[in-house]
Design an enzyme around this catalytic site. Structure first.
Site, mmCIF file in Angstrom:
data_model
loop_
_atom_site.group_PDB
_atom_site.id
_atom_site.type_symbol
_atom_site.label_atom_id
_atom_site.label_comp_id
_atom_site.label_asym_id
_atom_site.label_seq_id
_atom_site.Cartn_x
_atom_site.Cartn_y
_atom_site.Cartn_z
ATOM 1 N N ASN A 157 34.936 50.411 60.446
ATOM 2 C CA ASN A 157 33.862 49.470 60.096
ATOM 3 C C ASN A 157 34.404 48.501 59.053
ATOM 4 O O ASN A 157 34.562 48.866 57.893
ATOM 5 C CB ASN A 157 32.666 50.270 59.554
ATOM 6 C CG ASN A 157 31.559 49.358 59.062
ATOM 7 O OD1 ASN A 157 31.571 48.152 59.306
ATOM 8 N ND2 ASN A 157 30.594 49.930 58.362
ATOM 9 N N LYS B 194 33.019 45.866 57.893
ATOM 10 C CA LYS B 194 31.948 45.299 57.056
ATOM 11 C C LYS B 194 32.154 43.785 56.880
ATOM 12 O O LYS B 194 32.528 43.113 57.820
ATOM 13 C CB LYS B 194 31.876 46.037 55.720
ATOM 14 C CG LYS B 194 31.848 47.558 55.873
ATOM 15 C CD LYS B 194 31.488 48.269 54.610
ATOM 16 C CE LYS B 194 31.609 49.764 54.826
ATOM 17 N NZ LYS B 194 31.015 50.554 53.783
ATOM 18 N N HIS C 269 23.486 51.442 60.159
ATOM 19 C CA HIS C 269 24.356 51.815 59.041
ATOM 20 C C HIS C 269 23.519 51.880 57.764
ATOM 21 O O HIS C 269 22.562 51.111 57.606
ATOM 22 C CB HIS C 269 25.485 50.785 58.899
ATOM 23 C CG HIS C 269 26.531 51.217 57.929
ATOM 24 N ND1 HIS C 269 26.389 51.039 56.577
ATOM 25 C CD2 HIS C 269 27.727 51.843 58.108
ATOM 26 C CE1 HIS C 269 27.458 51.538 55.968
ATOM 27 N NE2 HIS C 269 28.287 52.028 56.876
ATOM 28 N N GLU D 128 23.962 50.769 54.925
ATOM 29 C CA GLU D 128 23.848 49.487 54.196
ATOM 30 C C GLU D 128 22.777 48.596 54.836
ATOM 31 O O GLU D 128 22.106 47.826 54.153
ATOM 32 C CB GLU D 128 25.219 48.790 54.158
ATOM 33 C CG GLU D 128 26.158 49.507 53.193
ATOM 34 C CD GLU D 128 27.630 49.410 53.535
ATOM 35 O OE1 GLU D 128 28.013 48.553 54.345
ATOM 36 O OE2 GLU D 128 28.402 50.223 52.987
ATOM 37 N N GLU E 137 26.672 60.007 58.295
ATOM 38 C CA GLU E 137 27.288 59.412 57.114
ATOM 39 C C GLU E 137 26.413 59.677 55.887
ATOM 40 O O GLU E 137 25.441 58.933 55.653
ATOM 41 C CB GLU E 137 27.440 57.903 57.293
ATOM 42 C CG GLU E 137 28.299 57.505 58.470
ATOM 43 C CD GLU E 137 28.912 56.123 58.247
ATOM 44 O OE1 GLU E 137 30.134 56.020 58.253
ATOM 45 O OE2 GLU E 137 28.150 55.159 58.039
ATOM 46 N N GLY F 147 31.922 54.812 50.600
ATOM 47 C CA GLY F 147 32.537 53.877 49.654
ATOM 48 C C GLY F 147 32.647 54.417 48.236
ATOM 49 O O GLY F 147 32.931 53.677 47.302
ATOM 50 N N SER G 39 34.066 58.004 53.106
ATOM 51 C CA SER G 39 35.324 58.168 52.369
ATOM 52 C C SER G 39 36.389 58.943 53.153
ATOM 53 O O SER G 39 37.164 59.704 52.561
ATOM 54 C CB SER G 39 35.067 58.800 50.999
ATOM 55 O OG SER G 39 34.273 57.921 50.198
HETATM 56 C C1 PEP Z 1 31.154 53.257 56.312
HETATM 57 O O1 PEP Z 1 30.827 52.231 55.751
HETATM 58 O O2 PEP Z 1 30.724 53.518 57.438
HETATM 59 C C2 PEP Z 1 32.042 54.155 55.602
HETATM 60 C C3 PEP Z 1 32.132 55.392 56.021
HETATM 61 O O3 PEP Z 1 32.707 53.651 54.501
HETATM 62 P P1 PEP Z 1 33.865 54.380 53.651
HETATM 63 O O4 PEP Z 1 34.828 54.983 54.632
HETATM 64 O O5 PEP Z 1 34.485 53.291 52.837
HETATM 65 O O6 PEP Z 1 33.201 55.420 52.826
#
Ligand code: PEP
Length: 257
Positions: free
Chosen positions: A10, A12, A97, A99, A168, A174, A213
């Site tokens: 992703n 973003k 997602h 976000e 997630e 993040g 992460s």
């Molecule tokens: C994501 O935004 O879907 C995600 C898992 O981000 P990160 O790997 O940076 O935690």
């Protein structure tokens, strides 16, 4: 039935132009050895979708959008539809997602409508669910995840195995705070049990990705868990070599999921 690993990046709000094309080309090179064994997907911003799709044509890497609007066309300024994603060469789309839920107020109902629109247009949805830290600490993880699944599962059941779920935990996105293998597996197993209530086939064929992460150095342990069928990767997807390491960890994971 074996579920093929899926490693999706992703991007973003990053790499919306030429940089995206370069990163996509680098992902192809770096992940060549997993071709045919692990599905690899990258999700550039809308502005780079067509160029990245053209770059990836004929390679083992596919393209995802990061969102869509659940109408095909009309007076919806600023929005992108599932047929438009299709025209841009995208085969996948990330939906719901955290976000989008957190900053843009996306509701469970809207997420369900988007999963439906994607599926109807032949775009494979990656539907995201996950609890916040406060929800986990209050002991509400499963309640929240099951509530989020309510609008998603009936749509996935229209074409079992077509769409995927990404678990997630919001507190792991993040933040560098990855869920332990046990924490992730526990929720993944619970999601699969929940899918069984709709149909045994749906539970068997639906891939459930972990996101939060994931990095080259923690991917192997997560991907070895029985109910973890891949990863949705944010930050680490912006580096081709590191992202490819995660795909290679999936290839190396001995378990037959
Ligand atoms: C994501 O935004 O879907 C995600 C898992 O981000 P990160 O790997 O940076 O935690």
């Amino acid at each position: 039935m074996a579920r093929k690993y899926l490693i999706a990046g992703n991007w973003k709000l990053n790499n919306g132009g030429l940089k995206g094309v370069e990163l996509a080309a680098a992902v192809v090179q770096a992940s060549k050895e997993v071709a045919g064994l692990v599905e690899v997907v990258v999700s550039p911003p809308f502005t780079a979708l067509a160029a990245v799709s053209a770059e990836l044509e004929g390679s083992h890497v596919e393209v995802a959008g990061q969102n869509l609007y659940p109408k095909d066309s009309g007076a919806f300024t600023g929005e992108i539809s599932a047929p438009m994603l299709d025209e841009s060469g995208a085969k996948w789309v990330i939906i719901g997602h955290s976000e989008r839920r957190q900053y843009f107020g996306e509701t469970d109902e809207q997420v369900g409508a988007k999963v439906a629109a994607a599926t109807a247009a032949g775009i494979k949805p990656i539907a995201c669910v996950g609890e916040t830290l406060a929800e986990r600490e209050a002991g509400n993880t499963m309640t929240v995840v099951f509530r989020q699944l309510e609008s998603i599962v009936p749509e996935l059941n229209k074409k079992p195995g077509f769409g995927v779920i990404a678990y997630e935990p919001v507190w792991a996105i993040g933040t560098g705070k990855v869920a332990t293998n046990e924490q992730a597996q526990e929720v993944h197993a619970a999601i699969r049990e929940q899918l069984k209530k709709t149909s045994a086939e749906l539970a068997e064929v639906t891939r459930i990705l972990y996101g939060g992460s994931v990095k080259a150095d923690n991917a192997a342990g997560l991907l070895a868990c029985a109910d973890i069928d891949g990863a949705l990767v944010g930050g680490a997807a912006l580096d081709a070599a590191g992202f490819a390491q995660i795909a290679k960890a999936a290839k190396a994971s001995g378990h037959d999921n």
